[in-house]
Design a protein around this motif. Structure first.
Motif, PDB file in Angstrom:
ATOM      1  N   GLY A  16       0.855  -1.179   0.000  1.00  0.00           N
ATOM      2  CA  GLY A  16       0.000   0.000   0.000  1.00  0.00           C
ATOM      3  C   GLY A  16       0.890   1.227   0.000  1.00  0.00           C
ATOM      4  O   GLY A  16       1.824   1.343  -0.793  1.00  0.00           O
ATOM      5  N   PHE A  17       0.637   2.160   0.914  1.00  0.00           N
ATOM      6  CA  PHE A  17       1.468   3.347   1.029  1.00  0.00           C
ATOM      7  C   PHE A  17       2.605   3.162   2.025  1.00  0.00           C
ATOM      8  O   PHE A  17       3.432   4.051   2.194  1.00  0.00           O
ATOM      9  CB  PHE A  17       0.625   4.551   1.473  1.00  0.00           C
ATOM     10  CG  PHE A  17      -0.375   5.019   0.453  1.00  0.00           C
ATOM     11  CD1 PHE A  17      -0.287   4.627  -0.877  1.00  0.00           C
ATOM     12  CD2 PHE A  17      -1.419   5.864   0.824  1.00  0.00           C
ATOM     13  CE1 PHE A  17      -1.205   5.056  -1.816  1.00  0.00           C
ATOM     14  CE2 PHE A  17      -2.339   6.305  -0.105  1.00  0.00           C
ATOM     15  CZ  PHE A  17      -2.230   5.905  -1.429  1.00  0.00           C
ATOM     16  N   ARG A  18       2.638   2.033   2.698  1.00  0.00           N
ATOM     17  CA  ARG A  18       3.631   1.797   3.750  1.00  0.00           C
ATOM     18  C   ARG A  18       4.887   1.170   3.163  1.00  0.00           C
ATOM     19  O   ARG A  18       4.821   0.178   2.437  1.00  0.00           O
ATOM     20  CB  ARG A  18       3.033   0.885   4.821  1.00  0.00           C
ATOM     21  CG  ARG A  18       3.997   0.486   5.944  1.00  0.00           C
ATOM     22  CD  ARG A  18       3.229   0.038   7.180  1.00  0.00           C
ATOM     23  NE  ARG A  18       2.338  -1.060   6.917  1.00  0.00           N
ATOM     24  CZ  ARG A  18       2.620  -2.345   7.211  1.00  0.00           C
ATOM     25  NH1 ARG A  18       3.778  -2.668   7.742  1.00  0.00           N
ATOM     26  NH2 ARG A  18       1.728  -3.292   6.979  1.00  0.00           N
ATOM     27  N   GLU A  19       6.042   1.753   3.467  1.00  0.00           N
ATOM     28  CA  GLU A  19       7.302   1.196   2.988  1.00  0.00           C
ATOM     29  C   GLU A  19       7.694   0.010   3.859  1.00  0.00           C
ATOM     30  O   GLU A  19       7.661   0.081   5.088  1.00  0.00           O
ATOM     31  CB  GLU A  19       8.393   2.262   2.990  1.00  0.00           C
ATOM     32  CG  GLU A  19       9.644   1.844   2.244  1.00  0.00           C
ATOM     33  CD  GLU A  19      10.550   3.014   1.901  1.00  0.00           C
ATOM     34  OE1 GLU A  19      11.652   2.748   1.381  1.00  0.00           O
ATOM     35  OE2 GLU A  19      10.142   4.173   2.133  1.00  0.00           O
ATOM     36  N   VAL A  20       8.057  -1.099   3.206  1.00  0.00           N
ATOM     37  CA  VAL A  20       8.403  -2.329   3.925  1.00  0.00           C
ATOM     38  C   VAL A  20       9.653  -2.936   3.304  1.00  0.00           C
ATOM     39  O   VAL A  20      10.053  -2.582   2.191  1.00  0.00           O
ATOM     40  CB  VAL A  20       7.252  -3.366   3.868  1.00  0.00           C
ATOM     41  CG1 VAL A  20       6.001  -2.821   4.538  1.00  0.00           C
ATOM     42  CG2 VAL A  20       6.952  -3.795   2.434  1.00  0.00           C
ATOM     43  N   ASP A  21      10.250  -3.860   4.014  1.00  0.00           N
ATOM     44  CA  ASP A  21      11.302  -4.690   3.449  1.00  0.00           C
ATOM     45  C   ASP A  21      10.667  -5.557   2.354  1.00  0.00           C
ATOM     46  O   ASP A  21       9.654  -6.216   2.605  1.00  0.00           O
ATOM     47  CB  ASP A  21      11.885  -5.584   4.553  1.00  0.00           C
ATOM     48  CG  ASP A  21      13.078  -6.401   4.077  1.00  0.00           C
ATOM     49  OD1 ASP A  21      13.072  -6.868   2.922  1.00  0.00           O
ATOM     50  OD2 ASP A  21      14.008  -6.603   4.882  1.00  0.00           O
ATOM     51  N   LEU A  28       2.797 -10.489   3.649  1.00  0.00           N
ATOM     52  CA  LEU A  28       1.750  -9.525   3.983  1.00  0.00           C
ATOM     53  C   LEU A  28       0.575  -9.653   3.018  1.00  0.00           C
ATOM     54  O   LEU A  28      -0.593  -9.638   3.430  1.00  0.00           O
ATOM     55  CB  LEU A  28       2.307  -8.100   3.955  1.00  0.00           C
ATOM     56  CG  LEU A  28       3.236  -7.712   5.114  1.00  0.00           C
ATOM     57  CD1 LEU A  28       3.941  -6.389   4.817  1.00  0.00           C
ATOM     58  CD2 LEU A  28       2.463  -7.610   6.423  1.00  0.00           C
ATOM     59  N   VAL A  29       0.860  -9.787   1.726  1.00  0.00           N
ATOM     60  CA  VAL A  29      -0.207  -9.954   0.731  1.00  0.00           C
ATOM     61  C   VAL A  29      -0.952 -11.257   0.979  1.00  0.00           C
ATOM     62  O   VAL A  29      -2.187 -11.310   0.919  1.00  0.00           O
ATOM     63  CB  VAL A  29       0.374  -9.919  -0.696  1.00  0.00           C
ATOM     64  CG1 VAL A  29      -0.654 -10.367  -1.711  1.00  0.00           C
ATOM     65  CG2 VAL A  29       0.863  -8.506  -1.026  1.00  0.00           C
ATOM     66  N   ARG A  30      -0.210 -12.314   1.273  1.00  0.00           N
ATOM     67  CA  ARG A  30      -0.864 -13.593   1.553  1.00  0.00           C
ATOM     68  C   ARG A  30      -1.808 -13.452   2.754  1.00  0.00           C
ATOM     69  O   ARG A  30      -2.902 -14.015   2.766  1.00  0.00           O
ATOM     70  CB  ARG A  30       0.188 -14.666   1.829  1.00  0.00           C
ATOM     71  CG  ARG A  30      -0.410 -16.065   1.973  1.00  0.00           C
ATOM     72  CD  ARG A  30       0.649 -17.100   2.325  1.00  0.00           C
ATOM     73  NE  ARG A  30       1.540 -17.367   1.207  1.00  0.00           N
ATOM     74  CZ  ARG A  30       2.838 -17.078   1.188  1.00  0.00           C
ATOM     75  NH1 ARG A  30       3.408 -16.458   2.222  1.00  0.00           N
ATOM     76  NH2 ARG A  30       3.579 -17.387   0.149  1.00  0.00           N
ATOM     77  N   GLY A  31      -1.401 -12.684   3.730  1.00  0.00           N
ATOM     78  CA  GLY A  31      -2.255 -12.463   4.902  1.00  0.00           C
ATOM     79  C   GLY A  31      -3.541 -11.737   4.557  1.00  0.00           C
ATOM     80  O   GLY A  31      -4.616 -12.089   5.059  1.00  0.00           O
ATOM     81  N   ARG A 221      -3.439   2.771  -6.154  1.00  0.00           N
ATOM     82  CA  ARG A 221      -2.752   4.028  -6.451  1.00  0.00           C
ATOM     83  C   ARG A 221      -1.267   3.820  -6.674  1.00  0.00           C
ATOM     84  O   ARG A 221      -0.618   4.628  -7.335  1.00  0.00           O
ATOM     85  CB  ARG A 221      -2.971   5.028  -5.304  1.00  0.00           C
ATOM     86  CG  ARG A 221      -4.426   5.384  -5.059  1.00  0.00           C
ATOM     87  CD  ARG A 221      -5.150   5.788  -6.353  1.00  0.00           C
ATOM     88  NE  ARG A 221      -6.495   6.245  -6.081  1.00  0.00           N
ATOM     89  CZ  ARG A 221      -7.533   5.446  -5.940  1.00  0.00           C
ATOM     90  NH1 ARG A 221      -7.400   4.135  -6.039  1.00  0.00           N
ATOM     91  NH2 ARG A 221      -8.743   5.942  -5.696  1.00  0.00           N
ATOM     92  N   ARG A 222      -0.721   2.733  -6.151  1.00  0.00           N
ATOM     93  CA  ARG A 222       0.693   2.434  -6.342  1.00  0.00           C
ATOM     94  C   ARG A 222       0.959   1.684  -7.650  1.00  0.00           C
ATOM     95  O   ARG A 222       2.110   1.493  -8.024  1.00  0.00           O
ATOM     96  CB  ARG A 222       1.204   1.588  -5.162  1.00  0.00           C
ATOM     97  CG  ARG A 222       1.419   2.374  -3.878  1.00  0.00           C
ATOM     98  CD  ARG A 222       2.560   3.346  -4.039  1.00  0.00           C
ATOM     99  NE  ARG A 222       2.892   4.016  -2.792  1.00  0.00           N
ATOM    100  CZ  ARG A 222       3.771   5.005  -2.697  1.00  0.00           C
ATOM    101  NH1 ARG A 222       4.392   5.450  -3.779  1.00  0.00           N
ATOM    102  NH2 ARG A 222       4.030   5.569  -1.544  1.00  0.00           N
ATOM    103  N   PHE A 223      -0.088   1.257  -8.326  1.00  0.00           N
ATOM    104  CA  PHE A 223       0.090   0.449  -9.525  1.00  0.00           C
ATOM    105  C   PHE A 223       0.493   1.342 -10.698  1.00  0.00           C
ATOM    106  O   PHE A 223       0.050   2.486 -10.792  1.00  0.00           O
ATOM    107  CB  PHE A 223      -1.217  -0.289  -9.848  1.00  0.00           C
ATOM    108  CG  PHE A 223      -1.077  -1.367 -10.876  1.00  0.00           C
ATOM    109  CD1 PHE A 223      -0.306  -2.479 -10.621  1.00  0.00           C
ATOM    110  CD2 PHE A 223      -1.711  -1.259 -12.101  1.00  0.00           C
ATOM    111  CE1 PHE A 223      -0.167  -3.483 -11.579  1.00  0.00           C
ATOM    112  CE2 PHE A 223      -1.591  -2.250 -13.060  1.00  0.00           C
ATOM    113  CZ  PHE A 223      -0.811  -3.363 -12.793  1.00  0.00           C
TER     114      PHE A 223
END
Length: 259
Positions: A16-21, A28-31, A221-223
């Motif tokens: 989403g808008f959150r920066e992650v490793d 996270l997507v699987r969750g 929006r990130r796509f």
């Protein structure tokens, strides 16, 4: 609230808008999809106002599957596209590959309810769990690759596009249906207001899951924008790339050929 898309190849850093490793994004997507699996149709109804059913019909009409073909539907665990492909082309083999086991279980159950099992001659629908970035599919083995509302959730989009080319036979076709970027400014403002102001609340009230719906809105929006995705499909080695906007760009279908 409108976020710009990240530079090509940088989607892996964002959930989403959150920066992650980037290593965290796939789990996270699987969750998210484990959480929404049993309410997936409801989720799409809320996100599109029910229009996703018409979009999917149009999408499969563009694929125009034929009996005897092998068709791969990626990120299609609940079977919406697979059922349409199988019904339109009896005698085809439809392979469904999804990252999330819970989604695949829902799809298998729905297939049984509809009387659409895999047949002994290899036709019908087959189900598997797998990652779009490393498909458990032989190279040059499928006539068409479809992915509907799944590419934006992939950690490395360019890797997934390269995998699509790998598994397609020469002359095979790629079709992507995805939420995209609205082309009319006034319409865009209305859609942003609904997406960010209403949809997460609806997700909380109807499905008891605000966070998953918030992510799904942000992931749109990130796509990449329509033209940018065309360039990346071409960079993956596919040809005759084009796109068609649906409902003013709320969604778009991208298509290409492997030559």
């Amino acid at each position: 609230m409108t976020e710009t898309t990240p530079p090509p190849g940088q989607e892996s850093r964002f959930f989403g808008f959150r920066e992650v490793d980037p290593r965290e994004k796939t789990p996270l997507v699987r969750g998210v999809f484990s959480s929404v699996a049993t309410r997936y149709d409801l989720m799409n109804d809320l996100m599109s106002g029910g229009i996703h059913r018409l979009w999917k019909d149009s999408f499969v009409s563009m694929v125009d599957p034929r009996p005897g073909e092998t068709l791969l539907d990626v990120a299609g665990g609940t079977g919406d596209i697979a059922f349409r492909l199988s019904n339109r082309a009896p005698g085809s083999r439809v392979l469904v590959c999804d990252l999330t086991e819970a989604m695949v279980r829902v799809g298998r159950d729905r297939a049984i309810d509809r009387g659409l099992p895999q047949r002994s001659d290899g036709t019908g629908i087959d189900w598997m769990v797998g990652n779009a970035e490393a498909l458990p599919i032989a190279s040059r083995s499928v006539d068409a690759y479809t992915i509907a509302f799944g590419l934006r959730n992939v950690t490395h989009i360019d890797v997934a596009l390269a995998e699509a080319r790998r598994v397609l036979r020469p002359g095979g076709r790629l079709f992507i249906l995805e939420f995209s970027h609205v082309t009319l400014p006034i319409f865009r403002e209305i859609y942003d207001g609904f997406s960010f102001g209403v949809l997460p609340r609806l997700g909380e009230m109807v499905a008891g899951d605000r966070e998953s719906y918030q992510y799904l809105v942000e992931s749109i929006r990130r796509f990449p924008r329509q033209e940018a995705l065309c360039r990346r499909i071409e960079a993956a080695g596919l040809a005759r790339v084009r796109y068609r906007n649906l409902t003013g760009g709320i969604a778009a279908v991208h298509s290409a050929w492997r030559v």
